[in-house]
Write a protein that holds these residues in place. Structure first.
Motif, PDB file in Angstrom:
ATOM      1  N   VAL A 117      85.742  38.146  37.708  1.00  0.00           N
ATOM      2  CA  VAL A 117      84.851  37.202  36.912  1.00  0.00           C
ATOM      3  C   VAL A 117      83.729  36.658  38.075  1.00  0.00           C
ATOM      4  O   VAL A 117      83.735  36.462  39.241  1.00  0.00           O
ATOM      5  CB  VAL A 117      85.442  35.941  36.500  1.00  0.00           C
ATOM      6  N   MET A 118      82.548  36.481  37.271  1.00  0.00           N
ATOM      7  CA  MET A 118      81.282  35.712  38.021  1.00  0.00           C
ATOM      8  C   MET A 118      81.492  34.305  37.938  1.00  0.00           C
ATOM      9  O   MET A 118      81.360  33.646  36.971  1.00  0.00           O
ATOM     10  CB  MET A 118      80.068  36.628  37.253  1.00  0.00           C
ATOM     11  N   LEU A 119      81.764  33.631  39.070  1.00  0.00           N
ATOM     12  CA  LEU A 119      82.088  32.496  38.986  1.00  0.00           C
ATOM     13  C   LEU A 119      80.740  31.355  38.748  1.00  0.00           C
ATOM     14  O   LEU A 119      80.945  30.309  38.132  1.00  0.00           O
ATOM     15  CB  LEU A 119      82.557  31.718  40.633  1.00  0.00           C
ATOM     16  N   ALA A 120      79.404  31.817  39.182  1.00  0.00           N
ATOM     17  CA  ALA A 120      78.656  31.037  38.697  1.00  0.00           C
ATOM     18  C   ALA A 120      78.257  30.978  37.248  1.00  0.00           C
ATOM     19  O   ALA A 120      77.745  29.922  36.547  1.00  0.00           O
ATOM     20  CB  ALA A 120      77.264  31.692  39.432  1.00  0.00           C
ATOM     21  N   ASP A 121      78.581  32.114  36.573  1.00  0.00           N
ATOM     22  CA  ASP A 121      78.269  32.356  35.262  1.00  0.00           C
ATOM     23  C   ASP A 121      79.675  31.533  34.453  1.00  0.00           C
ATOM     24  O   ASP A 121      79.324  30.757  33.618  1.00  0.00           O
ATOM     25  CB  ASP A 121      78.435  33.793  34.647  1.00  0.00           C
ATOM     26  N   ILE A 122      80.822  31.324  35.020  1.00  0.00           N
ATOM     27  CA  ILE A 122      81.933  30.825  34.584  1.00  0.00           C
ATOM     28  C   ILE A 122      81.445  29.148  34.466  1.00  0.00           C
ATOM     29  O   ILE A 122      81.929  28.502  33.733  1.00  0.00           O
ATOM     30  CB  ILE A 122      83.003  30.895  35.308  1.00  0.00           C
ATOM     31  N   TRP A 123      80.796  28.865  35.688  1.00  0.00           N
ATOM     32  CA  TRP A 123      80.564  27.371  35.599  1.00  0.00           C
ATOM     33  C   TRP A 123      79.458  27.121  34.523  1.00  0.00           C
ATOM     34  O   TRP A 123      79.478  25.926  34.010  1.00  0.00           O
ATOM     35  CB  TRP A 123      79.862  26.995  36.910  1.00  0.00           C
ATOM     36  N   LEU A 124      78.746  27.862  34.336  1.00  0.00           N
ATOM     37  CA  LEU A 124      77.584  27.674  33.216  1.00  0.00           C
ATOM     38  C   LEU A 124      78.241  27.683  31.799  1.00  0.00           C
ATOM     39  O   LEU A 124      77.802  26.895  30.978  1.00  0.00           O
ATOM     40  CB  LEU A 124      76.344  28.671  33.260  1.00  0.00           C
ATOM     41  N   ALA A 125      79.128  28.623  31.648  1.00  0.00           N
ATOM     42  CA  ALA A 125      80.070  28.614  30.482  1.00  0.00           C
ATOM     43  C   ALA A 125      80.763  27.366  30.224  1.00  0.00           C
ATOM     44  O   ALA A 125      80.887  26.892  29.114  1.00  0.00           O
ATOM     45  CB  ALA A 125      80.895  29.871  30.202  1.00  0.00           C
ATOM     46  N   SER A 126      81.323  26.793  31.453  1.00  0.00           N
ATOM     47  CA  SER A 126      82.186  25.517  31.288  1.00  0.00           C
ATOM     48  C   SER A 126      81.239  24.303  30.965  1.00  0.00           C
ATOM     49  O   SER A 126      81.668  23.318  30.304  1.00  0.00           O
ATOM     50  CB  SER A 126      82.814  25.295  32.655  1.00  0.00           C
ATOM     51  N   ALA A 127      79.796  24.283  31.430  1.00  0.00           N
ATOM     52  CA  ALA A 127      79.024  23.320  31.338  1.00  0.00           C
ATOM     53  C   ALA A 127      78.737  23.256  29.567  1.00  0.00           C
ATOM     54  O   ALA A 127      78.505  22.426  29.181  1.00  0.00           O
ATOM     55  CB  ALA A 127      77.728  23.390  32.141  1.00  0.00           C
ATOM     56  N   TYR A 128      78.482  24.399  29.135  1.00  0.00           N
ATOM     57  CA  TYR A 128      78.310  24.529  27.951  1.00  0.00           C
ATOM     58  C   TYR A 128      79.497  24.044  26.797  1.00  0.00           C
ATOM     59  O   TYR A 128      79.217  23.155  25.968  1.00  0.00           O
ATOM     60  CB  TYR A 128      78.137  25.859  27.322  1.00  0.00           C
ATOM     61  N   HIS A 129      80.744  24.232  27.100  1.00  0.00           N
ATOM     62  CA  HIS A 129      81.634  23.888  26.512  1.00  0.00           C
ATOM     63  C   HIS A 129      82.231  22.464  26.707  1.00  0.00           C
ATOM     64  O   HIS A 129      82.516  21.805  25.743  1.00  0.00           O
ATOM     65  CB  HIS A 129      83.086  24.561  26.781  1.00  0.00           C
TER      66      HIS A 129
END
Length: 364
Positions: A117-129
């Motif tokens: 997993v790409m952690l920077a993108d996981i953080w952006l998805a987390s911010a969205y949710h």
């Protein structure tokens, strides 16, 4: 050997022996630190489980007594409808709170499925949710940051809890960083905020379930869930905080091994609707020499539209003519969101690909 030679060799040997001894001592210290961290993690998880069981038991007991009272009331000649409604509301509230605890600690009933997993993108998805205000958030990753090995759905839950904590602390700025770890085989990611911070006397207690610095009520589950998720992935998390200045959580996760893959069977023309960033760059670079044309806008002539879930709410109204060609990609698909997409005529939702191999499976 002359006396000078012997003295020189003896000095070299002494220095070498000291260096070897220091290296052994360092390994022993690192091993002791890792064992201490594991012990504290197990203690925190055990405490979380015990607290959750007691809490659920306390919430379940009134449900059983209320149900028994309702059964007696139903046998009465005249029913007190208002009283029955109140009892049902109490049962409903208790059941909902129990499910909230279950969701906070365990998430959806599913097996974890670790993958790169790409952690920077996981953080952006987390911010969205987590509904984190974008103006507060800065996400940075070094070019050499490896992919992590973890369950993207669970990581979105964990990172979302950290983002909510930062937001609720009154932070005006939240900074996310991802970089190679100093530990071989790991990747480091950290979240820093300029909020009110955590008092030093409380920093060892924040991992326990139902402990909160925010007062009474249903709180204190977030960090217990974060610890549980990170520990399941063989990672670690630590905190540094200065009251009135801010808090930093540092997470270490295993780095992923990435395999090459063939992308020769990709569609001839696709559209990619995604925020500018590391993930969009990865998709464009992966498809660069495959013969696939990648557009950054809607076009009825495309074979497939790849839509990042974080932009789905803004773009769904314009997708009526492309619904059948649209694939929504999500780091953490949710049932309620999938239902919403189905109502818009979009039938396909998939986990976001973070490797060429996963991208090939989606496009093939």
């Amino acid at each position: 050997f002359s006396d000078d030679d012997i003295q020189t060799l003896q000095t070299m040997a002494d220095h070498l022996a000291i260096a070897i001894n220091n290296a052994n001592l360092l390994k022993e210290v690192e091993s002791a630190h890792a064992e201490l961290l594991r012990t504290k993690t197990y203690e925190a998880l055990s405490s979380a489980t015990t607290e959750a069981i007691h809490w659920i038991g306390n919430k379940a007991l009134p449900m059983t007594t209320t149900a028994a009272r309702m059964m007696e009331d139903l046998n009465e000649a005249e029913l007190d409808v208002e009283s029955l409604k109140e009892d049902l509301e109490m049962i409903d509230e208790s059941a909902r709170l129990i499910m909230d605890v279950k969701e906070a600690l365990l998430g959806s009933a599913r097996e974890t499925a670790p993958r790169p997993v790409m952690l920077a993108d996981i953080w952006l998805a987390s911010a969205y949710h987590a509904n984190t205000p974008s103006e507060k958030l800065t996400v940075k990753a070094t070019p050499d940051a490896p992919l992590a090995f973890g369950d993207s759905t669970q990581l979105v839950r964990a990172f979302g809890n950290l983002l909510r904590n930062a937001d609720e602390s009154g932070a005006k700025n939240i900074t996310i960083e991802t970089m190679p770890s100093t530990q071989k085989g790991f990747v480091t990611t950290r979240i820093s905020d300029d909020g009110i911070g955590i008092p030093e006397v409380m920093q060892d207690k924040i991992w326990a379930s139902f402990f909160s610095t925010k007062g009474e009520g249903f709180k204190g589950m977030g960090l217990a869930a974060v610890l549980h998720i990170i520990s399941q992935l063989n990672g670690s998390i630590s905190v540094e905080s200065v009251p009135e200045k801010g808090t930093t959580f540092t997470i270490e996760l295993p780095a992923a091994e990435v395999n090459s893959a063939d992308l020769s069977n990709t569609p001839s023309k696709i559209a990619l609707i995604a925020p500018a960033g590391e993930w969009a760059t990865f998709i464009n670079e992966a498809l660069q020499n495959t013969g696939t044309t990648v557009l950054a806008k809607f076009d009825p002539s495309i074979d497939l539209l790849l839509l990042d879930e974080t932009l789905a709410d803004k773009t769904l109204p314009t997708l009526e003519k492309l619904g059948g060609k649209t694939l929504i990609l999500s780091a953490a698909p949710k049932v309620e969101n999938i239902t919403k997409y189905l109502q818009s005529g979009i039938k396909d939702v998939a986990l976001k690909p973070y490797t060429v191999e996963e991208l090939g499976e989606i496009l093939g």
